[in-house]
Motif scaffolding. Structure first.
Motif, PDB file in Angstrom:
ATOM      1  N   VAL A   9       0.844  -1.201   0.000  1.00 39.23           N
ATOM      2  CA  VAL A   9       0.000   0.000   0.000  1.00 39.23           C
ATOM      3  C   VAL A   9       0.882   1.256   0.000  1.00 39.23           C
ATOM      4  O   VAL A   9       1.865   1.332   0.732  1.00 39.23           O
ATOM      5  CB  VAL A   9      -0.932   0.032   1.237  1.00 39.23           C
ATOM      6  CG1 VAL A   9      -1.746   1.333   1.283  1.00 39.23           C
ATOM      7  CG2 VAL A   9      -1.872  -1.173   1.248  1.00 39.23           C
TER       8      VAL A   9
ATOM      9  N   LYS B 183      -1.704  -1.113  -3.958  1.00 34.99           N
ATOM     10  CA  LYS B 183      -2.893  -0.257  -3.835  1.00 34.99           C
ATOM     11  C   LYS B 183      -2.402   1.153  -3.490  1.00 34.99           C
ATOM     12  O   LYS B 183      -1.783   1.361  -2.449  1.00 34.99           O
ATOM     13  CB  LYS B 183      -3.810  -0.762  -2.713  1.00 34.99           C
ATOM     14  CG  LYS B 183      -4.509  -2.063  -3.030  1.00 34.99           C
ATOM     15  CD  LYS B 183      -5.618  -1.918  -4.061  1.00 34.99           C
ATOM     16  CE  LYS B 183      -6.813  -1.174  -3.510  1.00 34.99           C
ATOM     17  NZ  LYS B 183      -7.884  -1.001  -4.522  1.00 34.99           N
ATOM     18  N   PHE B 184      -2.645   2.097  -4.364  1.00 31.95           N
ATOM     19  CA  PHE B 184      -2.199   3.475  -4.156  1.00 31.95           C
ATOM     20  C   PHE B 184      -3.404   4.305  -3.737  1.00 31.95           C
ATOM     21  O   PHE B 184      -4.355   4.436  -4.494  1.00 31.95           O
ATOM     22  CB  PHE B 184      -1.592   4.026  -5.444  1.00 31.95           C
ATOM     23  CG  PHE B 184      -0.784   5.309  -5.260  1.00 31.95           C
ATOM     24  CD1 PHE B 184      -1.217   6.323  -4.416  1.00 31.95           C
ATOM     25  CD2 PHE B 184       0.413   5.498  -5.928  1.00 31.95           C
ATOM     26  CE1 PHE B 184      -0.481   7.487  -4.241  1.00 31.95           C
ATOM     27  CE2 PHE B 184       1.163   6.662  -5.766  1.00 31.95           C
ATOM     28  CZ  PHE B 184       0.705   7.659  -4.912  1.00 31.95           C
ATOM     29  N   MET B 185      -3.336   4.865  -2.544  1.00 35.20           N
ATOM     30  CA  MET B 185      -4.445   5.677  -2.052  1.00 35.20           C
ATOM     31  C   MET B 185      -4.120   7.157  -2.237  1.00 35.20           C
ATOM     32  O   MET B 185      -3.154   7.655  -1.687  1.00 35.20           O
ATOM     33  CB  MET B 185      -4.707   5.379  -0.575  1.00 35.20           C
ATOM     34  CG  MET B 185      -6.065   5.911  -0.118  1.00 35.20           C
ATOM     35  SD  MET B 185      -6.295   5.754   1.656  1.00 35.20           S
ATOM     36  CE  MET B 185      -6.015   4.023   1.902  1.00 35.20           C
TER      37      MET B 185
ATOM     38  N   VAL C 253      -4.923  10.304  -1.172  1.00 29.70           N
ATOM     39  CA  VAL C 253      -5.604  10.886  -0.015  1.00 29.70           C
ATOM     40  C   VAL C 253      -5.809  12.388  -0.170  1.00 29.70           C
ATOM     41  O   VAL C 253      -5.288  12.998  -1.112  1.00 29.70           O
ATOM     42  CB  VAL C 253      -4.815  10.608   1.286  1.00 29.70           C
ATOM     43  CG1 VAL C 253      -5.023   9.190   1.737  1.00 29.70           C
ATOM     44  CG2 VAL C 253      -3.353  10.932   1.097  1.00 29.70           C
ATOM     45  N   GLU C 254      -6.540  12.951   0.765  1.00 34.34           N
ATOM     46  CA  GLU C 254      -6.900  14.370   0.664  1.00 34.34           C
ATOM     47  C   GLU C 254      -5.989  15.264   1.500  1.00 34.34           C
ATOM     48  O   GLU C 254      -6.170  16.477   1.510  1.00 34.34           O
ATOM     49  CB  GLU C 254      -8.384  14.559   1.014  1.00 34.34           C
ATOM     50  CG  GLU C 254      -8.729  14.574   2.489  1.00 34.34           C
ATOM     51  CD  GLU C 254      -8.504  13.265   3.212  1.00 34.34           C
ATOM     52  OE1 GLU C 254      -8.475  12.207   2.568  1.00 34.34           O
ATOM     53  OE2 GLU C 254      -8.334  13.303   4.442  1.00 34.34           O
ATOM     54  N   SER C 255      -4.996  14.700   2.170  1.00 42.71           N
ATOM     55  CA  SER C 255      -4.032  15.516   2.920  1.00 42.71           C
ATOM     56  C   SER C 255      -2.895  14.617   3.376  1.00 42.71           C
ATOM     57  O   SER C 255      -3.027  13.396   3.381  1.00 42.71           O
ATOM     58  CB  SER C 255      -4.678  16.149   4.153  1.00 42.71           C
ATOM     59  OG  SER C 255      -4.881  15.164   5.152  1.00 42.71           O
TER      60      SER C 255
ATOM     61  N   HIS D 228      -1.966  14.508   6.421  1.00 44.77           N
ATOM     62  CA  HIS D 228      -2.430  13.949   7.704  1.00 44.77           C
ATOM     63  C   HIS D 228      -3.110  12.604   7.443  1.00 44.77           C
ATOM     64  O   HIS D 228      -2.857  11.615   8.126  1.00 44.77           O
ATOM     65  CB  HIS D 228      -3.389  14.936   8.376  1.00 44.77           C
ATOM     66  CG  HIS D 228      -3.641  14.650   9.822  1.00 44.77           C
ATOM     67  ND1 HIS D 228      -4.493  13.647  10.235  1.00 44.77           N
ATOM     68  CD2 HIS D 228      -3.141  15.210  10.949  1.00 44.77           C
ATOM     69  CE1 HIS D 228      -4.508  13.629  11.562  1.00 44.77           C
ATOM     70  NE2 HIS D 228      -3.689  14.552  12.018  1.00 44.77           N
ATOM     71  N   SER D 229      -3.942  12.591   6.411  1.00 45.04           N
ATOM     72  CA  SER D 229      -4.619  11.334   6.072  1.00 45.04           C
ATOM     73  C   SER D 229      -3.656  10.347   5.418  1.00 45.04           C
ATOM     74  O   SER D 229      -3.837   9.137   5.551  1.00 45.04           O
ATOM     75  CB  SER D 229      -5.820  11.598   5.153  1.00 45.04           C
ATOM     76  OG  SER D 229      -6.903  12.090   5.911  1.00 45.04           O
TER      77      SER D 229
ATOM     78  N   SER E  10      -2.039   8.702   8.231  1.00 49.10           N
ATOM     79  CA  SER E  10      -3.063   7.934   8.952  1.00 49.10           C
ATOM     80  C   SER E  10      -3.401   6.654   8.204  1.00 49.10           C
ATOM     81  O   SER E  10      -3.524   5.574   8.807  1.00 49.10           O
ATOM     82  CB  SER E  10      -4.332   8.771   9.129  1.00 49.10           C
ATOM     83  OG  SER E  10      -4.046   9.931   9.871  1.00 49.10           O
ATOM     84  N   ALA E  11      -3.556   6.764   6.900  1.00 47.17           N
ATOM     85  CA  ALA E  11      -3.865   5.584   6.088  1.00 47.17           C
ATOM     86  C   ALA E  11      -2.697   4.601   6.136  1.00 47.17           C
ATOM     87  O   ALA E  11      -2.891   3.380   6.171  1.00 47.17           O
ATOM     88  CB  ALA E  11      -4.168   5.992   4.651  1.00 47.17           C
TER      89      ALA E  11
ATOM     90  N   GLY F  37      -2.965   2.685   9.352  1.00 41.44           N
ATOM     91  CA  GLY F  37      -4.014   1.662   9.256  1.00 41.44           C
ATOM     92  C   GLY F  37      -3.543   0.469   8.434  1.00 41.44           C
ATOM     93  O   GLY F  37      -3.685  -0.685   8.849  1.00 41.44           O
TER      94      GLY F  37
ATOM     95  N   GLU G 267       1.646  15.081  14.028  1.00 43.09           N
ATOM     96  CA  GLU G 267       0.850  14.383  15.039  1.00 43.09           C
ATOM     97  C   GLU G 267       0.790  12.877  14.765  1.00 43.09           C
ATOM     98  O   GLU G 267       0.881  12.060  15.676  1.00 43.09           O
ATOM     99  CB  GLU G 267      -0.558  14.977  15.013  1.00 43.09           C
ATOM    100  CG  GLU G 267      -1.509  14.309  15.967  1.00 43.09           C
ATOM    101  CD  GLU G 267      -2.961  14.696  15.735  1.00 43.09           C
ATOM    102  OE1 GLU G 267      -3.321  15.100  14.617  1.00 43.09           O
ATOM    103  OE2 GLU G 267      -3.735  14.583  16.693  1.00 43.09           O
ATOM    104  N   VAL G 268       0.633  12.548  13.488  1.00 42.88           N
ATOM    105  CA  VAL G 268       0.445  11.142  13.127  1.00 42.88           C
ATOM    106  C   VAL G 268       1.770  10.382  13.170  1.00 42.88           C
ATOM    107  O   VAL G 268       1.798   9.162  13.324  1.00 42.88           O
ATOM    108  CB  VAL G 268      -0.225  11.013  11.742  1.00 42.88           C
ATOM    109  CG1 VAL G 268      -0.854   9.643  11.593  1.00 42.88           C
ATOM    110  CG2 VAL G 268      -1.260  12.097  11.519  1.00 42.88           C
TER     111      VAL G 268
END
Lengths: 308, 422
Positions: B54, B82-84, B86-88, B90-91, B94-95, B98, B120-121
């Motif tokens: 990922v 799997k390439f996500m 993301v919208e930031s 931070h995400s 976070s992803a 996960g 933070e993450v």
């Protein structure tokens, strides 16, 4: 609709956690997991449910559970979903995993709405449940984007001139449905078979789905723990929290529209609204009444129904 | 030319024996494919060869080419990752957390504000022991906005509990990325690793380098075997609340894991060297055996420093240079073993630690010297902020100053800001 006698006896959410007596969010979690259809993982935002169910070295969760941060639960859940898919494709694991992302209203309406929007837009097969107790209860009752107009919280106190929270509640369902997802629903733990049905439908949808469930907080609402379910019902019956589904963009009311209960009956049972019943805030109360009815009619209109 | 070989026995201190711009030359036992990549392309290619499950990433200059190249690999079916999108950032992080918790091999990359947004993450990633690998294309932080290279971003996150490696060039960015997965995923480590490469200087410059075959990378780096995972087959709760009775022990264990990870970094660096002839460790020492004055730096500046040191050596000056590959965990003992014979050391910091006595690297070195018998003068040079060039002439001045301190035993200015208009 599922009959109470047909609900599974199995409790995936164990007793013994530290949530309050009469805690609505706790009830909402126990009920949601009754809708689980198979292997399920829960990702939980920071909040009352998270801090009170997993105080190390204990846990109330009999299924895999992850807490990451306050605002990133949808993103963490998205990562899990992609990982399961990637590992399955490569033969490193087998079998479908249902993922439930769980957040309170602060974690959903406010700080986490960006991550939620990203998750919905990308189309992950995840059920997002927002348990809404209408304020930041874990930090001691501060107003959120879900706090209704007029409610007193520690940061929207009922003062001499300002009667509680200014502005209303965001329309979370419309925001989520606006992403073009297949299933969005509002629900109340007062109508628990309806709620469990909605969670199950959300699980069965291929792609993202959102269930926004009202879950009263006796501490924050300053209500009797014995009235939690009663209040959850009255919120629907007064029209302040209509319950409905948005399936493929189409609204459908979950209860036949009937005559609305006077909202004062609902307010009377809660300290957070008590100031609105004082004579000096009569106009505010009238305005709130007009807003509630207007919103209820709007939703009915979207569902193609008329006020009885 | 300074003679090959070194006298240090300090573990993880690799004597520089190369002739060119790349790291220590040696004999490779694997097939090496000559190629030309920018630093960003080299990192993306390494991540591809590491067969990550990922990727979750968000674009930011000057990192963008990493995500663009990886998107090409996905779009062309060269990887089944799997390439996500993301919208930031931070995400993104976070992803990654996960996905890593689910047992996947995970990669991301970012720069500057993106790293700051992840801050933070990043603590979460290390605290939950997720072996994520991240390419950090070092860039200045706002304000004022500036897209060019310096180390402010990573230095701002230096205490996040990540293993932090710095690459001098595209070759090292490639080599360290491959090693990073092996280090991160080691059962004794289970910590995230950041591979740093300087924005533009390394990220956008095309260099000749050598890559490995997919098969050799696969042999070097077998699929991840997580020691725990969030999976219905093993129902566990991850990320619960730890009150004062437990929190401290958990963080102490995390610190111990990070400290102990040095052994794995060293072992993996040696294994990689045995395979490719390019040996890695905590740092590379150039001409340190009899040096009286030396300069220590991170990243692309190390090449400039070494070339100046070579010229000065040719003139008979007893100077050396140290390139630090591993900044966290900080290799204090090994560094002291490498610098103990010096009379003066100049520490190059490409970031300001606002209000602190020194830049971050110099603070680490100065505090490492505390309570030791080693007595040497330490000069701190702040340089290159927001992509300000660091030409050889500037490094010559640094050597002049550090040689003078070695000779006189005096340091005139504790912190110097190089090439800045005052």
């Amino acid at each position: 609709m599922v009959a109470p006698k047909d609900l599974p006896l199995q409790e995936l959410y164990a007793p013994g956690h530290r949530l309050c007596a009469g805690c609505g969010p706790s009830i909402s979690v126990r009920m949601a997991l009754k809708a689980a259809r198979g292997p399920t993982v829960v990702v939980n935002s920071t909040g009352c449910v998270e801090v009170s169910t997993t105080i190390f070295p204990y846990t109330a969760w009999r299924i895999p559970w992850v807490h990451a941060l306050f605002e990133n639960t949808p993103a963490v859940a998205s990562g899990l979903e992609y990982a399961y898919e990637a590992l399955e494709k490569r033969g490193a694991r087998k079998g479908k995993v249902d993922i439930i992302a769980l957040g309170g209203d602060g974690g959903t309406f406010d700080i986490g709405i960006q991550a939620l929007s990203g998750m919905l837009e990308r189309g992950h097969d995840i059920v997002y449940i927002c348990y809404d107790n209408e304020a930041y209860m874990n930090t001691g009752i501060q107003r959120s984007g879900a706090t209704p107009r007029g409610a007193a919280t520690t940061t929207s106190p009922a003062g001499k001139v300002i009667p509680g929270k200014r502005g209303g509640k965001k329309d979370l369902a419309a925001i989520c449905a606006g992403h073009g997802i297949k299933y969005t629903a509002t629900a109340s733990i007062g109508f628990f078979t309806d709620y469990i049905d909605k969670v199950r439908k959300a699980i069965e949808v291929d792609g993202p789905a959102v269930v926004h469930v009202l879950a009263p907080c006796p501490l924050g609402w300053r209500s009797s723990p014995a009235d939690t379910i009663k209040l959850a019902k009255m919120a629907v019956q007064t029209g302040i929290f209509p319950i409905y589904e948005v399936v493929d963009g189409k609204y459908r009311m979950s209860l036949k529209p009937g005559k609305l209960l006077p909202v004062e009956e609902y307010f009377k049972l809660q300290g957070r609204f008590s100031h609105l019943l004082r004579p000096e805030f009569k106009e505010e109360l009238e305005e709130i009444n007009r807003e509630i009815e207007g919103n209820y009619r709007r939703i009915l209109g979207l569902a193609g129904e008329q006020v009885a | 030319m300074y003679r090959r070989g070194g006298v240090f026995t300090g573990e993880g201190v690799i004597p520089y024996t190369g002739e060119g711009s790349t790291v220590t030359a040696g004999s490779a036992v694997c097939t090496q494919i000559g190629c030309a990549y920018t630093g960003n392309e080299a990192v993306a290619y390494a991540a591809k060869q590491c067969n990550v499950d990922v990727v979750a990433a968000y674009p930011i200059t000057p990192q963008t080419i990493i995500v663009e190249r990886f998107s090409d690999y996905v779009a062309n079916g060269e990887v089944d990752t799997k390439f996500m999108y993301v919208e930031s950032e931070h995400s993104a992080m976070s992803a990654c957390v996960g996905a890593s918790l689910a047992g996947a091999r995970v990669f991301t990359s970012t720069a500057s504000q993106g790293l700051a947004l992840m801050h933070e993450v990043m603590y979460l990633a290390s605290g939950l022991r997720t072996p994520i690998v991240m390419g950090v294309v070092n860039r200045a932080l706002s304000a004022p906005i500036n897209i060019h290279g310096d180390h402010s971003d990573m230095m701002g996150s230096r205490d996040c509990g990540w293993i932090q490696l710095f690459a001098e060039n595209a070759q090292e960015a490639y080599d360290l990325t491959i090693q990073a997965f092996k280090i991160a995923e080691d059962p004794a480590v289970q910590l995230p690793v950041a591979v740093n490469l300087d924005g533009y200087t390394v990220s956008h410059a095309t260099e000749n380098m050598k890559s490995l075959t997919d098969e050799d990378v696969a042999r070097f780096l077998p699929p991840r075997k997580p020691i725990f995972k969030v999976d219905p087959s093993t129902p566990i709760s991850v990320g619960g609340m730890a009150l004062p009775e437990y929190y401290y022990e958990i963080k102490r264990q995390q610190e111990e894991a990070l400290r102990q990870s040095r052994h794995v970094v060293k072992r993996v660096g040696k294994e990689y060297g045995d395979l490719t002839g390019r040996r890695y460790g905590f740092m590379e020492a150039y001409a340190m055996e009899d040096a009286q004055a030396a300069v220590i730096s991170l990243g692309s500046t190390c090449g400039t420093v070494r070339s100046v040191a070579k010229r000065l050596r040719a003139k008979g000056k007893k100077v050396g240079a140290i390139k630090l590959w591993m900044y966290r965990p900080f290799p204090a003992e090994e560094l002291i073993s490498a610098i103990k014979g010096l009379k003066a050391l100049a520490v190059m910091d490409r970031a300001i630690s606002f209000g602190a006595p020194y830049g971050a690297l110099c603070s680490d070195i100065s505090s490492s010297l505390q309570n030791t018998e080693v007595k040497l003068k330490v000069l701190n040079m702040i340089y290159g902020l927001g992509g300000r060039d660091i030409p050889p002439a500037t490094v010559e001045r640094v050597y002049r100053d550090v040689l003078q301190a070695a000779r006189t035993g005096k340091v005139e200015e504790r912190v110097m800001f190089l090439d800045v208009r005052e």
